[in-house]
Design a protein around this motif. Structure first.
Motif, PDB file in Angstrom:
ATOM      1  N   CYS A   1       7.522 -76.550  14.285  1.00 25.19           N
ATOM      2  CA  CYS A   1       8.178 -75.235  14.270  1.00 25.19           C
ATOM      3  C   CYS A   1       7.126 -74.151  14.293  1.00 25.19           C
ATOM      4  O   CYS A   1       6.086 -74.271  13.632  1.00 25.19           O
ATOM      5  CB  CYS A   1       9.033 -75.051  13.012  1.00 25.19           C
ATOM      6  SG  CYS A   1      10.590 -75.918  13.064  1.00 25.19           S
ATOM      7  N   LYS A   2       7.407 -73.109  15.049  1.00 30.01           N
ATOM      8  CA  LYS A   2       6.537 -71.926  15.064  1.00 30.01           C
ATOM      9  C   LYS A   2       7.324 -70.755  14.506  1.00 30.01           C
ATOM     10  O   LYS A   2       8.406 -70.426  14.989  1.00 30.01           O
ATOM     11  CB  LYS A   2       6.077 -71.623  16.485  1.00 30.01           C
ATOM     12  CG  LYS A   2       5.188 -70.407  16.570  1.00 30.01           C
ATOM     13  CD  LYS A   2       5.747 -69.405  17.539  1.00 30.01           C
ATOM     14  CE  LYS A   2       5.123 -68.050  17.424  1.00 30.01           C
ATOM     15  NZ  LYS A   2       5.842 -67.137  16.541  1.00 30.01           N
ATOM     16  N   PHE A   3       6.786 -70.161  13.443  1.00 21.82           N
ATOM     17  CA  PHE A   3       7.450 -69.017  12.817  1.00 21.82           C
ATOM     18  C   PHE A   3       6.498 -67.830  12.785  1.00 21.82           C
ATOM     19  O   PHE A   3       5.277 -67.999  12.731  1.00 21.82           O
ATOM     20  CB  PHE A   3       7.807 -69.320  11.350  1.00 21.82           C
ATOM     21  CG  PHE A   3       8.720 -70.494  11.152  1.00 21.82           C
ATOM     22  CD1 PHE A   3       9.973 -70.534  11.733  1.00 21.82           C
ATOM     23  CD2 PHE A   3       8.312 -71.561  10.371  1.00 21.82           C
ATOM     24  CE1 PHE A   3      10.823 -71.617  11.532  1.00 21.82           C
ATOM     25  CE2 PHE A   3       9.152 -72.655  10.159  1.00 21.82           C
ATOM     26  CZ  PHE A   3      10.409 -72.674  10.748  1.00 21.82           C
TER      27      PHE A   3
ATOM     28  N   LEU B   1       0.222 -65.166  12.426  1.00 22.83           N
ATOM     29  CA  LEU B   1       0.000 -63.997  11.562  1.00 22.83           C
ATOM     30  C   LEU B   1      -0.674 -62.863  12.326  1.00 22.83           C
ATOM     31  O   LEU B   1      -1.463 -62.108  11.740  1.00 22.83           O
ATOM     32  CB  LEU B   1      -0.868 -64.421  10.367  1.00 22.83           C
ATOM     33  CG  LEU B   1      -0.368 -65.624   9.548  1.00 22.83           C
ATOM     34  CD1 LEU B   1      -1.445 -66.121   8.598  1.00 22.83           C
ATOM     35  CD2 LEU B   1       0.894 -65.242   8.769  1.00 22.83           C
ATOM     36  N   GLY B   2      -0.399 -62.744  13.624  1.00 26.57           N
ATOM     37  CA  GLY B   2      -1.012 -61.684  14.424  1.00 26.57           C
ATOM     38  C   GLY B   2      -2.532 -61.781  14.369  1.00 26.57           C
ATOM     39  O   GLY B   2      -3.099 -62.877  14.503  1.00 26.57           O
ATOM     40  N   GLY B   3      -3.190 -60.655  14.126  1.00 23.60           N
ATOM     41  CA  GLY B   3      -4.658 -60.608  14.094  1.00 23.60           C
ATOM     42  C   GLY B   3      -5.275 -61.427  12.969  1.00 23.60           C
ATOM     43  O   GLY B   3      -6.483 -61.655  12.950  1.00 23.60           O
TER      44      GLY B   3
ATOM     45  N   ALA C   1       2.596 -62.710  22.596  1.00 23.19           N
ATOM     46  CA  ALA C   1       1.458 -63.440  21.994  1.00 23.19           C
ATOM     47  C   ALA C   1       1.940 -64.744  21.354  1.00 23.19           C
ATOM     48  O   ALA C   1       1.302 -65.793  21.497  1.00 23.19           O
ATOM     49  CB  ALA C   1       0.754 -62.572  20.964  1.00 23.19           C
ATOM     50  N   GLY C   2       3.073 -64.673  20.662  1.00 22.65           N
ATOM     51  CA  GLY C   2       3.612 -65.869  20.022  1.00 22.65           C
ATOM     52  C   GLY C   2       4.033 -66.916  21.050  1.00 22.65           C
ATOM     53  O   GLY C   2       3.869 -68.119  20.837  1.00 22.65           O
ATOM     54  N   ASP C   3       4.565 -66.468  22.173  1.00 22.23           N
ATOM     55  CA  ASP C   3       4.986 -67.400  23.232  1.00 22.23           C
ATOM     56  C   ASP C   3       3.769 -68.037  23.892  1.00 22.23           C
ATOM     57  O   ASP C   3       3.776 -69.233  24.218  1.00 22.23           O
ATOM     58  CB  ASP C   3       5.837 -66.661  24.279  1.00 22.23           C
ATOM     59  CG  ASP C   3       7.047 -66.002  23.641  1.00 22.23           C
ATOM     60  OD1 ASP C   3       7.580 -66.562  22.664  1.00 22.23           O
ATOM     61  OD2 ASP C   3       7.448 -64.926  24.120  1.00 22.23           O
TER      62      ASP C   3
ATOM     63  N   ALA D   1      -4.984 -72.423  20.829  1.00 22.18           N
ATOM     64  CA  ALA D   1      -3.730 -71.667  21.036  1.00 22.18           C
ATOM     65  C   ALA D   1      -3.869 -70.233  20.534  1.00 22.18           C
ATOM     66  O   ALA D   1      -3.304 -69.296  21.114  1.00 22.18           O
ATOM     67  CB  ALA D   1      -2.569 -72.384  20.353  1.00 22.18           C
ATOM     68  N   ASN D   2      -4.644 -70.035  19.467  1.00 26.01           N
ATOM     69  CA  ASN D   2      -4.919 -68.669  18.975  1.00 26.01           C
ATOM     70  C   ASN D   2      -5.599 -67.851  20.068  1.00 26.01           C
ATOM     71  O   ASN D   2      -5.356 -66.645  20.205  1.00 26.01           O
ATOM     72  CB  ASN D   2      -5.836 -68.703  17.752  1.00 26.01           C
ATOM     73  CG  ASN D   2      -5.083 -68.938  16.458  1.00 26.01           C
ATOM     74  OD1 ASN D   2      -3.852 -68.959  16.441  1.00 26.01           O
ATOM     75  ND2 ASN D   2      -5.811 -69.118  15.374  1.00 26.01           N
ATOM     76  N   LYS D   3      -6.470 -68.512  20.817  1.00 21.97           N
ATOM     77  CA  LYS D   3      -7.170 -67.806  21.897  1.00 21.97           C
ATOM     78  C   LYS D   3      -6.166 -67.349  22.960  1.00 21.97           C
ATOM     79  O   LYS D   3      -6.231 -66.213  23.447  1.00 21.97           O
ATOM     80  CB  LYS D   3      -8.224 -68.731  22.505  1.00 21.97           C
ATOM     81  CG  LYS D   3      -9.177 -68.002  23.393  1.00 21.97           C
ATOM     82  CD  LYS D   3     -10.387 -68.862  23.699  1.00 21.97           C
ATOM     83  CE  LYS D   3     -11.290 -68.142  24.680  1.00 21.97           C
ATOM     84  NZ  LYS D   3     -12.320 -69.024  25.213  1.00 21.97           N
TER      85      LYS D   3
END
Ligand code: ATP
Length: 315
Positions: free
Chosen positions: A190-192, A225-227, A254-256, A289-291
């Protein structure tokens, strides 16, 4: 490489041209392709993966535009549908800090018809459900339930992103949570966002929130968590994987990009379930994935800003 079936909405985002205004003040809009599960399919395909989008658009020029954008991004749209109802539209404005203001005009996405031919194709592959409009009733919600059942019976790896939109659920958050829980308990990943993890668990402390959600059933959680990066959580371990330093201009998508890139990497494993037992590998994948998420914030609009393989894996 596994195919990743992304099920949900594809819509027109009418984005306010002048930034720094909420929708009540915005005057001019530009037309862009949107919809979280469609963005995820594009993110996967742009990296070179097999992203398949399943959703419905209108049999109108907006629908034609949207399917064309997906095709240009090499997304397989052979199971997408055209409906007599107008294409779903979202009006979006970016406030000064890059955050979004949304209004939905819901149309064809809710008309998705369940396609029994997909069931066999799901075997051993990956299914990603994005629920921005998926729990708002109609054929899409019925299809969600049936595809979830098919994914389970076909042993598919299941990924879920609730994509909670406040405007759509004001005063009915409990219903959204109840419907999300059905998917969370069956999902492997899950991605929240921070807000979603707190809403779903009813707990403000993020680590405790994740533990509550693990008890419901999902073994692997990423809270973006964004940045500040991504909190990776299993029942036993928690780690914040730091974000990449960039100068963001628009955080849309960004989340996608993040979940698309994570699923792309999981799809390249011989066995997607490996990720449930190899925590160190999961952390490495999340760093990558953060990148993808960070790069997406450096351009305007979701799909045009999604990175290709070289931007994520070679730089
Ligand atoms: P969206 O709903 O717009 O798709 P989200 O809230 O689901 O976004 P975010 O947390 O904004 O997701 O972003 C996803 C990932 O992208 C983060 O975990 C992070 O790695 C990266 N990212 C987002 N914003 C920034 C930023 N300002 N600087 C660096 N990386 C960022």
């Amino acid at each position: 490489m596994k195919t990743i079936y992304c099920i949900g909405e594809l819509l027109i985002d009418f984005v306010a041209i002048k930034q720094g205004n909420d929708l009540s003040k915005a005057k001019e809009f530009t037309k862009k392709a949107g919809g979280a599960p469609a963005n995820v399919a594009c993110a996967i395909s742009k990296l070179g993966g097999k992203g398949q989008f399943i959703g419905a658009v209108g049999n109108d020029p907006f629908g034609a535009f949207l399917l064309n954008v997906l095709k240009e991004n090499r997304v397989d749209i052979s199971l997408s549908q055209r409906s007599k109802t107008f294409t779903t539209m979202a009006f979006v404005s970016l406030a000064e800090d890059g955050e979004r203001d949304f209004v939905f005009s819901r149309g064809a996405d809710k008309k998705l018809k369940y396609d029994s031919s997909l069931k066999k194709q799901l075997k051993g592959n990956i299914v990603h459900f994005g629920a921005a409009t998926g729990f708002l009733g109609g054929g899409l919600e019925e299809s969600y339930d049936r595809y979830l059942f098919d994914a389970l019976t076909q042993n598919a790896f299941i990924s879920f992103d609730p994509n909670f939109r406040e405007d759509l659920w004001k005063g009915e958050e409990e219903t959204f949570v109840r419907k999300s829980l059905r998917f969370i308990e069956k999902s492997h990943l899950c991605k929240f966002s921070e807000e979603e993890a707190q809403l779903i668990s009813g707990e403000s402390d993020l680590e405790r929130a994740c533990n509550i959600i693990h008890e419901i059933g999902c073994p692997t959680i990423c809270v973006t968590l964004g940045g500040k990066g991504t909190l990776v959580s299993t029942a036993q371990k928690k780690t914040i994987v730091e974000s990449i330093k960039v100068s963001p201009v628009d955080t849309t998508g960004a989340g996608d990009a993040f979940i698309g890139c994570l699923l792309y990497q999981i799809a390249n494993l011989g066995d997607p379930y490996q990720i449930l037992t190899d925590y160190d590998q999961l952390l490495e994948m999340v760093a990558i994935a953060n990148k993808a998420g960070a790069v997406t914030t450096t351009g305007y609009g979701a799909i045009p800003s999604l990175p290709d393989y070289d931007a994520v894996f070679k730089n």
